[in-house]
Design a protein around this motif. Structure first.
Motif: not given
Length: 604
Positions: A290-291, A295, A297-298, A318, A320, A323, A477-478, A501
């Motif tokens: 997922k972006s 960015t 995110v995952v 923050g 993720g 998400t 970094e996801g 983070k």
């Protein structure tokens, strides 16, 4: 023993006809680490406010040592009149305090000092308030729920910072691990009175249970009648703890099974039809991503969650987590990869904002919807009064409007509603917020008894250790990785806990070579002391003087040739203390010398 910095004696306070504090006492000596515990609504915050000089009792004695500095952290700090967080923190400094401490602590807590207080989130407000009370390094720190709204990295940083202070500290917190790591004495506020044990929180629950058991025996000697419902709220705690000890053993067995499953990926093959799989396979994610904009995110993540699994999701704010959780339960579509969800999946989730509660509705109607005396729980009918009792509500509260409930009671009610819904997947997002320790025991029991699957997002390390069979951790970094076991097992496997983070770079390099400074540029850049190093350089001489004084005192005791013969235990204790003080002094001198050299290099 040193005279107390704060002494509260025979404190009485009533609200209307109801006594809140009935002879409560609190004594805080220099350097003490005290945790103040008790049920929600027992008066802990009120007692702390009285100690801070903010609240006034009806009667009782209050003594604060002249010249002692006291700082109080409220649950809801007041930022009115301050344009920035730096101005707010600097206003808490006193004459002679180091100005740089304000900016240093804000930096350590992830703030710049330029934030507008009106725009702060709950977590940012808590960080700014912590910086304000820590900056002066006061004689006494009174902390009311300091970990509220903080993520795991901030909680662990705060633990480290508090351990390094010489201040006496009194803490109110629902975070068991936080209390265990910091406290050396425990004050229990129960039914308006206080009882104290000169041991940390780790010894408290067993001590409390022994007291309640003895009290119950004495009560039965005087009165053989049925114990009132109100007494169950207290004495039921002991039984729940004993059941939870047994359940922890069952959880460890689940973790072993989960670990063996992880060690053999691909060993289990699903060959049955989709309808049969849905009962056992709850969620399967394959390489989901997922972006949001540029960015990520995952990053590609895969997992398989089976019926009965208890999975925790941890990471800094923050990172993720939400998400990822939404993708796993089908509320958010991934950009790439596939999420396979079992058929007939029924999800119940905890509404942390309590937005679905009508403040004028009664507790009874909030659970039954206004109709009948029973509700279905786990497929079985249960009387609403019995169900309220399970969640520590009294019969008198059943018809009270929700607006009179405390934050902890609202959290309990939302939990009761979520668990009463028909479901086979329970999603809990920060369920421990606003819960007292007894209610956390209850929640642990409910999660253990839940027949379906649990997904849990939490910053409470002890609760994770007590409830989950595996942990999905944000690696930065996801990236997310899954570990068998609880939070302590995660630390064992990866070598560290959840880390803060990383801050994003303010500007991206235009080419790969632009991100690497030339050797000449690197060598020409002068070293610079961080705020933490500046603080250490200024405070270490005072620390070394204190250690030298301790060494001199212990040395004088050891100089007594008859000490061992008169008191072998004292000899051993003094010898160990002398060795520790000498080792601490050596380390402090070495660090001070390193920083002095660094300072000279920085000054050219």
């Amino acid at each position: 023993m040193a005279p107390p910095l704060i002494q509260l004696q025979d404190i009485h306070l009533r609200f209307g006809a109801t006594p809140l504090l009935d002879g409560a006492e609190l004594s805080v000596a220099p350097g003490e680490r005290i945790c103040l515990v008790g049920r929600n609504g027992s008066g802990k915050s009120t007692l702390l406010r009285i100690a801070a000089g903010i609240g006034e009792p009806d009667t009782g004695g209050i003594f604060v040592q002249p010249g002692a500095t006291v700082r109080y952290l409220p649950q809801e700090p007041d930022f009115s009149g301050f344009a920035t967080t730096l101005a707010y923190v600097e206003a808490g400094l006193g004459p002679g305090d180091e100005d740089y401490r304000a900016r240093y602590l804000l930096e350590q807590l992830g703030l710049t000092g330029e934030e507008e207080p009106a725009r702060l989130s709950g977590g940012e407000s808590r960080r700014a308030a912590l910086a304000r009370v820590l900056a002066p390094e006061p004689d006494v720190l009174l902390l009311d729920e300091p970990t509220n709204h903080l993520d795991l990295p901030a909680i662990e940083w705060l633990e480290s910072e508090l351990k390094s202070l010489r201040s006496a500290i009194v803490i109110i917190s629902h975070d068991r691990r936080f209390l265990e790591n910091l406290s050396r004495s425990t004050v229990w506020l129960d039914r308006g009175a206080t009882r104290r044990i000169d041991q940390g929180f780790s010894a408290f629950e067993g001590w409390r249970d022994d007291l309640l058991e003895q009290e119950e025996k004495e009560r039965h000697k005087l009165d053989r009648k049925i114990v009132a419902e109100l007494d169950w709220l207290r004495y039921g705690v002991t039984a729940r703890r004993k059941r939870n000890v047994r359940r922890l053993g069952q959880l460890h067995s689940m973790r072993r099974d989960r670990s063996e499953e992880r060690r053999g990926p691909g060993a289990v093959k699903i060959t049955v039809t989709e309808g049969d799989v849905s009962g056992k396979l709850v969620i399967e994610a394959k390489e989901i991503t997922k972006s949001f904009g540029e960015t990520m995110v995952v990053r590609p993540f895969s997992t398989r969650i089976l019926r009965g699994d208890r999975v925790g999701i941890v990471g800094p704010n923050g990172a993720g987590k939400t998400t990822l959780l939404k993708m796993l339960i089908g509320d958010l579509a991934p950009d790439g990869g596939v999420v396979k969800i079992g058929a007939n999946l029924e999800v119940a989730s905890l509404d942390q904002k309590r937005t679905s509660l009508d403040p004028e509705m009664s507790l009874r109607n909030a659970l039954t919807g206004g109709g009948g005396d029973t509700l279905m729980v786990g497929g079985q009918p249960k009387h609403v009064m019995g169900y309220l009792k399970d969640f520590l509500f009294t019969p008198d509260q059943a018809h009270s409007p929700l607006r009179v409930l405390s934050g902890g009671e609202r959290a309990r009610l939302m939990l009761a509603r979520a668990l009463a819904l028909p479901s086979n997947l329970l999603v809990l997002d920060e369920p421990t917020n606003d819960l007292d320790l007894e209610t956390l025991d209850l929640l642990q029991e409910m999660v253990a008894d839940y027949p379906g699957t649990v997904l849990l997002v939490s910053h409470d390390r002890d609760f994770l250790d007590r409830t989950v069979s595996s942990v999905i951790a944000a690696e930065g970094e996801g990236r997310f990785e899954e570990y068998a076991g609880g939070y302590s097992d995660l630390i064992t496997q990866r070598g560290h806990g959840v880390q803060a983070k990383a801050a994003a770079a303010s500007a991206k390099p235009s080419s790969p070579s632009a991100s690497v400074p030339s050797p000449k540029a690197a060598s020409s850049k002068k070293p610079r002391l961080t705020f933490h190093e500046q603080h250490a350089l200024k405070s270490l001489p005072k620390t070394m003087d204190g250690l030298r004084a301790e060494i001199e005192k212990f040395g004088a005791l050891m100089a007594d040739p008859d000490l061992y013969a008169k008191n072998p235990a004292k000899f051993e204790k003094t010898s160990a203390a002398l060795a520790k003080a000498q080792a601490d002094l050596d380390a402090a001198e070495e660090e001070w010398l390193r920083l002095e050299i660094l300072k000279e290099e920085a000054e050219g």
